[in-house]
Design a protein around this motif. Structure first.
Motif, PDB file in Angstrom:
ATOM      1  N   GLY A 197     -25.738  -0.124   6.578  1.00  0.00           N
ATOM      2  CA  GLY A 197     -24.968  -1.331   6.303  1.00  0.00           C
ATOM      3  C   GLY A 197     -25.282  -2.023   4.995  1.00  0.00           C
ATOM      4  O   GLY A 197     -24.654  -3.030   4.662  1.00  0.00           O
TER       5      GLY A 197
ATOM      6  N   GLN B 123     -17.216   2.135  -4.645  1.00  0.00           N
ATOM      7  CA  GLN B 123     -16.172   1.894  -3.663  1.00  0.00           C
ATOM      8  C   GLN B 123     -16.478   2.619  -2.352  1.00  0.00           C
ATOM      9  O   GLN B 123     -16.268   2.070  -1.260  1.00  0.00           O
ATOM     10  CB  GLN B 123     -14.813   2.363  -4.205  1.00  0.00           C
ATOM     11  CG  GLN B 123     -13.634   1.998  -3.313  1.00  0.00           C
ATOM     12  CD  GLN B 123     -13.472   0.503  -3.143  1.00  0.00           C
ATOM     13  OE1 GLN B 123     -13.405  -0.236  -4.127  1.00  0.00           O
ATOM     14  NE2 GLN B 123     -13.439   0.035  -1.903  1.00  0.00           N
TER      15      GLN B 123
ATOM     16  N   SER C 102     -19.222   0.662  -0.593  1.00  0.00           N
ATOM     17  CA  SER C 102     -18.673  -0.580  -0.049  1.00  0.00           C
ATOM     18  C   SER C 102     -17.863  -0.302   1.214  1.00  0.00           C
ATOM     19  O   SER C 102     -17.973  -1.034   2.212  1.00  0.00           O
ATOM     20  CB  SER C 102     -17.797  -1.265  -1.098  1.00  0.00           C
ATOM     21  OG  SER C 102     -17.209  -2.442  -0.586  1.00  0.00           O
ATOM     22  N   ASN C 103     -17.055   0.765   1.190  1.00  0.00           N
ATOM     23  CA  ASN C 103     -16.267   1.141   2.368  1.00  0.00           C
ATOM     24  C   ASN C 103     -17.173   1.501   3.543  1.00  0.00           C
ATOM     25  O   ASN C 103     -16.886   1.147   4.698  1.00  0.00           O
ATOM     26  CB  ASN C 103     -15.358   2.326   2.043  1.00  0.00           C
ATOM     27  CG  ASN C 103     -14.254   1.970   1.057  1.00  0.00           C
ATOM     28  OD1 ASN C 103     -14.046   0.806   0.736  1.00  0.00           O
ATOM     29  ND2 ASN C 103     -13.560   2.980   0.573  1.00  0.00           N
ATOM     30  N   THR C 104     -18.258   2.202   3.252  1.00  0.00           N
ATOM     31  CA  THR C 104     -19.201   2.588   4.304  1.00  0.00           C
ATOM     32  C   THR C 104     -19.845   1.360   4.925  1.00  0.00           C
ATOM     33  O   THR C 104     -19.969   1.260   6.153  1.00  0.00           O
ATOM     34  CB  THR C 104     -20.281   3.526   3.739  1.00  0.00           C
ATOM     35  OG1 THR C 104     -19.656   4.716   3.222  1.00  0.00           O
ATOM     36  CG2 THR C 104     -21.289   3.919   4.815  1.00  0.00           C
ATOM     37  N   ASP C 105     -20.270   0.421   4.096  1.00  0.00           N
ATOM     38  CA  ASP C 105     -20.854  -0.821   4.612  1.00  0.00           C
ATOM     39  C   ASP C 105     -19.864  -1.558   5.502  1.00  0.00           C
ATOM     40  O   ASP C 105     -20.236  -2.121   6.545  1.00  0.00           O
ATOM     41  CB  ASP C 105     -21.282  -1.733   3.450  1.00  0.00           C
ATOM     42  CG  ASP C 105     -22.509  -1.205   2.716  1.00  0.00           C
ATOM     43  OD1 ASP C 105     -23.218  -0.358   3.283  1.00  0.00           O
ATOM     44  OD2 ASP C 105     -22.745  -1.643   1.575  1.00  0.00           O
ATOM     45  N   GLN C 106     -18.589  -1.561   5.100  1.00  0.00           N
ATOM     46  CA  GLN C 106     -17.563  -2.255   5.875  1.00  0.00           C
ATOM     47  C   GLN C 106     -17.344  -1.572   7.219  1.00  0.00           C
ATOM     48  O   GLN C 106     -17.187  -2.238   8.251  1.00  0.00           O
ATOM     49  CB  GLN C 106     -16.247  -2.299   5.090  1.00  0.00           C
ATOM     50  CG  GLN C 106     -15.173  -3.165   5.735  1.00  0.00           C
ATOM     51  CD  GLN C 106     -15.600  -4.621   5.867  1.00  0.00           C
ATOM     52  OE1 GLN C 106     -16.056  -5.229   4.910  1.00  0.00           O
ATOM     53  NE2 GLN C 106     -15.463  -5.181   7.065  1.00  0.00           N
ATOM     54  N   ARG C 107     -17.354  -0.255   7.236  1.00  0.00           N
ATOM     55  CA  ARG C 107     -17.178   0.486   8.486  1.00  0.00           C
ATOM     56  C   ARG C 107     -18.329   0.187   9.449  1.00  0.00           C
ATOM     57  O   ARG C 107     -18.118   0.003  10.649  1.00  0.00           O
ATOM     58  CB  ARG C 107     -17.097   1.991   8.218  1.00  0.00           C
ATOM     59  CG  ARG C 107     -15.806   2.444   7.554  1.00  0.00           C
ATOM     60  CD  ARG C 107     -15.771   3.954   7.388  1.00  0.00           C
ATOM     61  NE  ARG C 107     -15.744   4.633   8.675  1.00  0.00           N
ATOM     62  CZ  ARG C 107     -14.646   4.886   9.372  1.00  0.00           C
ATOM     63  NH1 ARG C 107     -13.465   4.513   8.906  1.00  0.00           N
ATOM     64  NH2 ARG C 107     -14.711   5.509  10.536  1.00  0.00           N
TER      65      ARG C 107
ATOM     66  N   ALA D 144     -20.180  -2.502   9.469  1.00  0.00           N
ATOM     67  CA  ALA D 144     -20.019  -3.891   9.908  1.00  0.00           C
ATOM     68  C   ALA D 144     -18.979  -3.999  11.021  1.00  0.00           C
ATOM     69  O   ALA D 144     -19.097  -4.846  11.912  1.00  0.00           O
ATOM     70  CB  ALA D 144     -19.627  -4.776   8.728  1.00  0.00           C
ATOM     71  N   ASN D 145     -17.971  -3.121  10.967  1.00  0.00           N
ATOM     72  CA  ASN D 145     -16.912  -3.120  11.986  1.00  0.00           C
ATOM     73  C   ASN D 145     -17.256  -2.211  13.162  1.00  0.00           C
ATOM     74  O   ASN D 145     -16.397  -1.972  14.028  1.00  0.00           O
ATOM     75  CB  ASN D 145     -15.593  -2.660  11.364  1.00  0.00           C
ATOM     76  CG  ASN D 145     -15.066  -3.646  10.331  1.00  0.00           C
ATOM     77  OD1 ASN D 145     -15.395  -4.824  10.359  1.00  0.00           O
ATOM     78  ND2 ASN D 145     -14.261  -3.153   9.403  1.00  0.00           N
TER      79      ASN D 145
END
Length: 442
Positions: free
Chosen positions: A236, A275, A278-283, A285-286
């Motif tokens: 994350g 990018q 960032s996408n991995t961190d967002q996934r 987090a979700n």
């Protein structure tokens, strides 16, 4: 090694409660206490609660030897050679129990050689010995991880000024930083990981030797580096860890080829990696699924293209053969830094090969492709390329949009989309020559 004074927080002075802990960890501590031993929750479990976070690690420290722990728990197995640990099994949960570690006494001849011995690369080679809780605290890596909680008196004990560093929100090594890094160079990247995870800064004394000693990271086994890769990039905080690793010159020990290209001022690669992280961190987090293979494919994508172009320059080169050769070479080179398990290598290859297959949408190929087990990963990779492309951005964006629309429309509309692709292609018809019948001589 200078020891800090002991700080004790009574039950009404701290927020740590048994209700916040794993019931199995609490059970282990009570049973060890009942058997006549001291036992404490130590490290991340205590630290995270004091920081207002949900604890995930429930490690136990005790004055019982591993053999004594095993005698108390039938569901126990001992692991390790240089320093034995007890793993107590509760179904899928494992509670790790470690005996208090002691100092290496330079005055004891039996240990003198081990204390002064170094590897050829300058790393200190030591075997751990058992000691008291005060010595155990001094043998831990960072002050914020040297905090103990006992269920016998419900108190928190601090032997290394960890409470003060938590208040100051800083990561500080216990003891002499250079010596601690030589003992285990991975502490350099652990300092970064804890700083980003806990939103803290690294103390100046802790960060000062990193530049000089960073080369020791080159001696870490690739298998261990894969474990560290998953902790750094799949927890994350991937983007923040990436930036700090580059800041301290440590990213090259994870991905040497990508690091060289970044150092050659490659803004497109930098944007591509940022990018993806960032996408991995967002996934995460979700609470969505992530795989180590996707980011590995991202980090090696541009080096792969360079190998591919080189193979294509050879006389008589075939595109598919060149791609297979390039994939093999880029993965082999990466293995020297990170030992990538074969199951993830297979996924990486699928993602890369799908990038070419996604350009072929005629006939029934589009319908077959969406049933590919790794289609979604390949599609996400295409979206990432389209978002960050500098060259052929319009083409990639159009291709990505086509596949996005194709997945969202009903089957009848999908047929029209494929027909539209077919109508835009010039297909060379095959010519068939009727074979002459053999002459019968009549």
């Amino acid at each position: 090694m200078k020891q800090a004074g002991t700080t004790k927080l009574t039950r009404d002075q701290h927020p740590v409660s048994r209700k916040m802990l794993s019931p199995n960890a609490v059970k282990v501590m009570y049973r060890l206490n009942k058997a006549g031993f001291k036992a404490y929750l130590v490290g991340g479990g205590v630290r995270d609660i004091l920081l207002g976070l949900k604890p995930k690690d429930f490690d136990i420290a005790t004055d019982a030897t591993p053999e004594q722990v095993k005698s108390v728990f039938r569901n126990c197995r001992l692991i390790g050679r240089r320093f034995r640990l007890a793993h107590i099994l509760f179904g899928k949960e494992i509670i790790e129990v470690a005996t208090f570690r002691g100092h290496h006494d330079a005055n004891e001849k039996a240990h003198h050689d081990k204390i002064s011995k170094k590897s050829n690369e300058g790393m200190l080679l030591r075997d751990n010995i058992y000691g008291s809780i005060e010595e155990d605290a001094q043998r831990r890596d960072f002050t914020v991880n040297a905090l103990y909680y006992g269920v016998d008196d419900y108190c928190v004990y601090d032997y290394a000024n960890g409470l003060q560093d938590i208040a100051n929100r800083q990561i500080r090594l216990i003891g002499d930083p250079e010596t601690r890094y030589r003992e285990d160079p991975v502490r350099m990247i652990r300092a970064i990981r804890f700083a980003t995870k806990l939103d803290m800064t690294i103390h100046p004394d802790t960060q000062a030797p990193i530049a000089e000693l960073s080369s020791l990271m080159g001696n870490i086994p690739p298998a261990r580096m894969f474990e560290e890769y998953t902790k750094m990039f799949l927890s994350g905080k991937a983007l923040a860890n990436f930036e700090m690793l580059r800041q301290y010159g440590l990213f090259r020990y994870f991905f040497p080829a990508a690091d060289r290209m970044l150092n050659d001022d490659n803004p497109q690669l930098l944007a591509f990696i940022r990018q993806a992280l960032s996408n991995t961190d967002q996934r995460i987090a979700n609470e969505q699924r992530v795989t180590p293979a996707f980011l590995l494919a991202v980090m090696l994508w541009v080096p792969l293209q360079h190998h591919y172009q080189r193979f294509m320059e050879k006389k008589g080169a075939v595109a598919q053969d060149a791609m297979y050769a390039a994939m093999g070479q880029v993965i082999d080179e990466q293995q020297a830094a990170i030992a990538i398990p074969r199951r993830f290598q297979t996924v990486m290859r699928d993602i890369w090969m799908l990038q070419e297959r996604l350009t072929r949408r005629e006939g029934k190929k589009a319908f077959r492709l969406v049933t590919h087990p790794k289609f979604r990963a390949g599609y996400d990779f295409l979206l990432l390329r389209a978002d960050t492309a500098e060259v052929d951005k319009e083409t990639l964006s159009a291709l990505a949009k086509w596949w996005t629309d194709f997945q969202q429309v009903p089957a009848q509309t999908q047929n029209h989309m494929v027909k539209a692709v077919n109508s835009g292609r010039t297909t060379k018809k095959r010519s068939y020559r009727r074979r002459k019948k053999p002459s019968t001589g009549n």
